[in-house]
Enzyme design. Structure first.
Site, PDB file in Angstrom:
ATOM      1  CG  PHE A   1      -2.117  -0.770   1.220  1.00  0.00           C
ATOM      2  CD1 PHE A   1      -3.314  -0.242   0.758  1.00  0.00           C
ATOM      3  CD2 PHE A   1      -2.096  -2.086   1.656  1.00  0.00           C
ATOM      4  CE1 PHE A   1      -4.467  -1.011   0.731  1.00  0.00           C
ATOM      5  CE2 PHE A   1      -3.236  -2.867   1.635  1.00  0.00           C
ATOM      6  CZ  PHE A   1      -4.436  -2.331   1.169  1.00  0.00           C
ATOM      7  CG  ASP A   2       1.019   5.839  -1.822  1.00  0.00           C
ATOM      8  OD1 ASP A   2       2.132   6.130  -1.329  1.00  0.00           O
ATOM      9  OD2 ASP A   2       0.205   6.691  -2.206  1.00  0.00           O
ATOM     10  CG  LEU A   3       0.732   6.873   4.605  1.00  0.00           C
ATOM     11  CD1 LEU A   3      -0.252   5.971   5.352  1.00  0.00           C
ATOM     12  CD2 LEU A   3       1.906   7.236   5.507  1.00  0.00           C
TER      13      LEU A   3
END
Length: 232
Positions: A7-9
């Site tokens: 996941f990107d944040l």
């Protein structure tokens, strides 16, 4: 089926719009640059800060370093908390975890800030690995962060990336990268995934547009948080 989920944040797990733009406004104000419309700064959400100051304000290297330092003056105490978790995100993480998959964070944000944000929202326990950029600039590009995240996850099949040794020269191993997917809202997430040789899911509830994500080559598109689990 994807077994390792990255996941990107910013713009993917959380909506950091207020905190990031306030921090950029604070930094630019130090150079007597006024911002008329906050939405003009949404382009700062996603890529490395130095790249954005250089591209959008034509700062040289020294000025970029100073701008980032000013940005962090505001961000570390205030901006980091001017943030909110996307609706449905915690349930998604819970469902992925319950299905037995491995979850990692792969963000261009400094790793120390990323860990603090996950703890602030009480979702750090869902992540097996947290990978971010380094404050000394030794790991900054999205592909470097993704490669490091995969190393920490124990994933190891980089046959599609001939120059992987320039990123993590000490890394060796074998595993099918078709089991890995990167989820993010900007083209940098998609392009980073392509350079490593993994699939990607571009999300439309963040700060990237569908055209940007499709042109970057996203494997899948998710309009809502709820759509992501089905794609896994």
């Amino acid at each position: 089926m994807y077994d390792v989920i990255l996941f990107d944040l910013d713009g993917t797990v959380t909506d950091p719009g207020e905190g990031i733009t306030n921090s950029v406004i604070y930094a630019l104000d130090k150079f007597n640059i006024k911002v008329e419309e906050r939405t003009q700064l949404y382009k700062f959400i996603g890529p490395p800060l130095r790249d954005s100051f250089a591209e959008y304000y034509h700062f040289d290297e020294a000025k970029c370093e100073q701008a980032v330092a000013y940005y962090r003056e505001y961000y570390k105490d205030r901006g980091i908390y001017e943030n909110k978790l996307y609706d449905g995100m915690e349930q998604l993480l819970k469902d992925i975890k319950a299905s037995g998959r491995k979850i990692a964070l792969a963000t261009s944000k400094p790793e120390s800030f990323a860990k603090e944000i996950l703890q602030y929202f009480h979702i750090d326990s869902y992540f097996d690995v947290v990978a971010g950029s380094t404050l000394d600039n030794t790991r900054t590009s999205k592909e470097e962060v993704i490669a490091y995240a995969l190393k920490e996850c124990g994933v190891a099949d980089f046959r599609n990336m001939l120059d992987i040794n320039t990123i993590i020269p000490e890394y060796r191993g074998v595993k099918d990268l078709s089991q890995v997917v990167m989820i993010g809202d900007r083209k940098y997430d998609i392009l980073g995934a392509k350079k490593i040789g993994i699939d990607s899911i571009g999300v439309l509830f963040g700060y990237g547009e569908e055209k940007e994500l499709r042109e970057a080559g996203a494997t899948h598109i998710a309009a809502r948080v709820e759509d992501i689990f089905c794609l896994l």
